[in-house]
Structures are given as C-alpha cells and as structure tokens.
Design a protein around this motif. Structure first.
Motif, mmCIF file in Angstrom:
data_model
loop_
_atom_site.group_PDB
_atom_site.id
_atom_site.type_symbol
_atom_site.label_atom_id
_atom_site.label_comp_id
_atom_site.label_asym_id
_atom_site.label_seq_id
_atom_site.Cartn_x
_atom_site.Cartn_y
_atom_site.Cartn_z
ATOM 1 N N THR A 94 0.820 -1.213 0.000
ATOM 2 C CA THR A 94 0.000 0.000 0.000
ATOM 3 C C THR A 94 0.853 1.262 0.000
ATOM 4 O OG1 THR A 94 -0.126 -0.046 2.415
ATOM 5 C CG2 THR A 94 -1.885 -1.151 1.197
ATOM 6 N N SER A 101 -13.310 -1.461 8.152
ATOM 7 C CA SER A 101 -12.276 -0.505 7.758
ATOM 8 C C SER A 101 -10.987 -0.867 8.471
ATOM 9 C CB SER A 101 -12.693 0.926 8.112
ATOM 10 O OG SER A 101 -13.827 1.318 7.361
ATOM 11 N N PRO A 146 -5.184 4.031 5.559
ATOM 12 C CA PRO A 146 -6.156 4.847 4.825
ATOM 13 C C PRO A 146 -6.496 4.235 3.471
ATOM 14 C CG PRO A 146 -4.405 6.217 5.753
ATOM 15 C CD PRO A 146 -3.977 4.800 5.941
ATOM 16 N N GLY A 147 -7.792 4.223 3.151
ATOM 17 C CA GLY A 147 -8.228 3.729 1.854
ATOM 18 C C GLY A 147 -8.307 2.228 1.726
ATOM 19 N N GLU A 162 -10.279 -1.136 2.982
ATOM 20 C CA GLU A 162 -11.447 -1.647 3.689
ATOM 21 C C GLU A 162 -11.967 -2.888 2.988
ATOM 22 O OE1 GLU A 162 -14.953 0.886 3.547
ATOM 23 O OE2 GLU A 162 -14.058 2.048 1.917
ATOM 24 N N ARG A 192 -11.062 -3.134 -0.932
ATOM 25 C CA ARG A 192 -10.653 -1.884 -1.588
ATOM 26 C C ARG A 192 -9.208 -1.598 -1.210
ATOM 27 N NH1 ARG A 192 -11.198 4.050 -1.145
ATOM 28 N NH2 ARG A 192 -11.903 3.867 1.017
ATOM 29 N N ASN A 228 -5.873 0.774 -2.422
ATOM 30 C CA ASN A 228 -5.419 1.910 -3.235
ATOM 31 C C ASN A 228 -6.564 2.522 -4.038
ATOM 32 O OD1 ASN A 228 -2.713 1.561 -2.347
ATOM 33 N ND2 ASN A 228 -2.395 -0.046 -3.883
ATOM 34 N N GLY A 229 -7.740 2.593 -3.406
ATOM 35 C CA GLY A 229 -8.880 3.276 -4.011
ATOM 36 C C GLY A 229 -9.687 2.466 -4.992
ATOM 37 N N ARG A 230 -9.371 1.175 -5.180
ATOM 38 C CA ARG A 230 -10.085 0.380 -6.180
ATOM 39 C C ARG A 230 -10.665 -0.877 -5.533
ATOM 40 N NH1 ARG A 230 -8.689 -3.805 -9.643
ATOM 41 N NH2 ARG A 230 -6.549 -3.770 -8.848
ATOM 42 N N TRP A 231 -11.976 -1.124 -5.771
ATOM 43 C CA TRP A 231 -12.634 -2.314 -5.249
ATOM 44 C C TRP A 231 -12.366 -3.497 -6.175
ATOM 45 C CZ3 TRP A 231 -14.656 -2.890 -0.568
ATOM 46 C CH2 TRP A 231 -15.086 -1.764 0.130
#
Length: 322
Positions: free
Chosen positions: A61, A214, A218-219, A221, A292, A294-297
């Motif tokens: 990450t 979560s 950060p980011g 989850e 999720r 790095n911002g991508r599910w």
C-alpha cells in the motif's frame, strides 16, 4: 537430521499442504467444518461453493502493507505502516520490547471448523505470522517495503519454537488489526413463523446480510454481502429451494406472484411425526467479499455460512361450531 530439524521440516511440509488448500487433521478423524458447502440436487454433484474456505493475501500500500483474510469465521486483516497513527510512534507503543518478527496464535474453534482442521491431544494448529520490512532499530520502512506473511502451522503442545506476543507487542498489532465476525444465518418463515400445512411461506435470513470492515491503513477496507440463499425446509434429505440475496420477508398479503424472488415453500405434511415435533431445516448463505486497495474495489473471496433451524408445522384444524 536432529529431532528438532525433523519437527521443523514436518511443520513446513504440513503448513505447505494447508496453504495449498489440503484439509488436515492432527492424529484424529477429519472433521466436517461449519459451512461445508451443500450439494444442490440435480447439479451433477457439483459444489455450491467455489474454492477454498479461507483466503489470505498481502497487498503493498505504498508506505506499508495489508494482509487480508476472509473466511466463514471473519473478514479483516492486518495493516502496518512505520509512521505513527494518532500521534503515537511505534517506539512509544513497544516501550522496551522489540519489534515483533514472527509469532503464533492458536486458531479458535470456529477458525478450526472453517479451515477443516482438528487439534489433537498432542498438537494444535496456530496462525503463524511474520512481519518484515521495518528496521528494528530505527523503525523506518526498508527499501523493499513492508511484507506480512500468514500461514497455518501445527505445533506440539509446549513446543519451544512457539512464540507469543508480549503485551506491548500485542498493543502494537491491535492498532493495525481489524476483524468483523461473519454472523451465523438465522432461518425464519414468513408471514407466519409457525406455518400450517399447505400454506405458502417465504423463508428469509433474520440475521445481518451485509458487513463492512475498515482497516488501519487509509483507503483500505473490506465489505461483504449475502448474494444467494439455499434452504432445505425439511432437512438435507428433503427438497431444496434457492433465492437471490438473503431472501425476502413476506407480509400477510404477499404471494408467490407478488414476490417471485422470495424463497417460497409449502409443507405437504405436518411435523408432528418428526423427532421433537419439528423439521430440522438448514440454511446456507453465500457471502461475497470485496476489498478496496489503493482506491479500487475488487472481488476478494466467496464462501458459504450455514445454520439450522427448528420449524414446527401444524395441521390445519377445522373450526367446529356448536
């Protein structure tokens, strides 16, 4: 080869088999794990569930790493960064204790069942976790980044190779470990929870059907939801019904025509001749887990969670007027 080296070699071999998805028992018969995927009638004996019951994967990450775990027991993971959270540094959390390197934690009963493993009188199964990539002196991230490894290893009771976290090390890990327990499904009948013979009833899962966890980074989850439900209203030997999601609770005015996607069923006989005067019904729900990073599910895992329910079914009694 010394006894200790043979023991370690055996442990590595068993751990490799476990990581490859081979179900193992320690000197005991193999157990039937909670959530064993049922076989759907008419599908040629194929499994309702796909793949392994437990999935573990580590993601990088940027300035840290997250090791995510999903199983019928829980979803969650471990995320570690060298820099502090909430203004507290790693050094302040650890105090005089060293940075944890590799350590062990026994599997609980539900985790053993989910992994289809059995402890014996002489040995037990442990989560074996190793942390790499943080300089133990400066607590800085090393050039290759943070790496977390998680395996399931067998140890004899009292094995000197077992390593447990100190209180401070556990506090350090607790800041980065987040888990959500997957609830056991609860089968309910509607609109009448105590159905009569020949009544149309809709089965549904009374428990939670979605969850979200979560993690400390950060980011990062995880989320999970029930995508399908399979019910054996009269037990495994009887007929089965399926419906999307966790089923739908029906009202008194609903019918199979107004709620076509519900898990409708009509008992043709009462349960009075059954042991205990009830049907031992089964519910199996399929969970889909997404992560999720790095911002991508992305889809992470899929597994089945199961439960049983006692469903009494009454005969329709004619109303006798004087």
């Amino acid at each position: 080869m010394t006894t200790q080296r043979r023991t370690r070699a055996l442990r590595r071999g068993l751990a490799a088999l476990a990581a490859a998805g081979v179900s193992l028992a320690l000197l005991a018969p193999q157990a039937a794990a909670l959530g064993d995927p049922p076989v759907k009638p008419g599908d040629g004996g194929g499994s309702w569930n796909n793949g392994k019951k437990v999935r573990i994967k580590t993601y990088q990450t940027g300035d840290g790493a997250c090791s995510l775990i999903a199983s019928p027991s829980s979803i969650g993971g471990v995320c570690v960064r060298a820099n502090a959270f909430s203004g507290v540094t790693i050094e302040e959390i650890l105090g005089d204790d060293p940075l944890p390197e590799c350590w062990d934690e026994p599997l609980n009963e539900e985790e053993l069942q989910a992994a289809n493993l059995i402890n014996s009188d002489d040995a037990a199964w442990y989560w074996h976790r190793c942390l790499r990539g943080i300089d133990p002196e400066t607590f800085e991230i090393e050039p290759d980044g943070i790496h977390l490894a998680v395996g399931i290893w067998p140890f004899e009771h009292g094995d000197p190779d077992l390593v447990f976290l100190t209180e401070n090390q556990q506090r350090f890990m607790d800041r980065f470990v987040n888990r959500g327990n997957v609830p056991v499904p609860v089968l309910m009948a509607s609109p009448n929870p105590l159905p009569f013979v020949n009544d149309d009833i809709a089965f549904y899962n009374f428990g939670d059907d979605e969850m979200r966890v979560s993690l400390a980074a950060p980011g990062v989850e995880m989320r999970a939801k029930i995508t399908e439900m399979l019910v054996y209203p009269e037990g495994r030997e009887g007929p089965s019904i399926t419906c999307p999601g966790p089923g739908t609770q029906a009202d008194a005015n609903d019918t199979p025509q107004t709620l076509p996607d519900a898990c409708w069923y009509a008992y043709e006989q009462s349960s009075l001749n059954q042991p205990g005067d009830f049907f031992e019904a089964e519910i199996h729900v399929k969970w889909q887990v997404d992560a999720r990073i790095n911002g991508r599910w992305e889809q992470f895992h899929e597994f089945t969670k199961s439960g049983t329910a006692q469903i009494p079914v009454n005969e329709v009694q004619a109303l006798v007027r004087p």
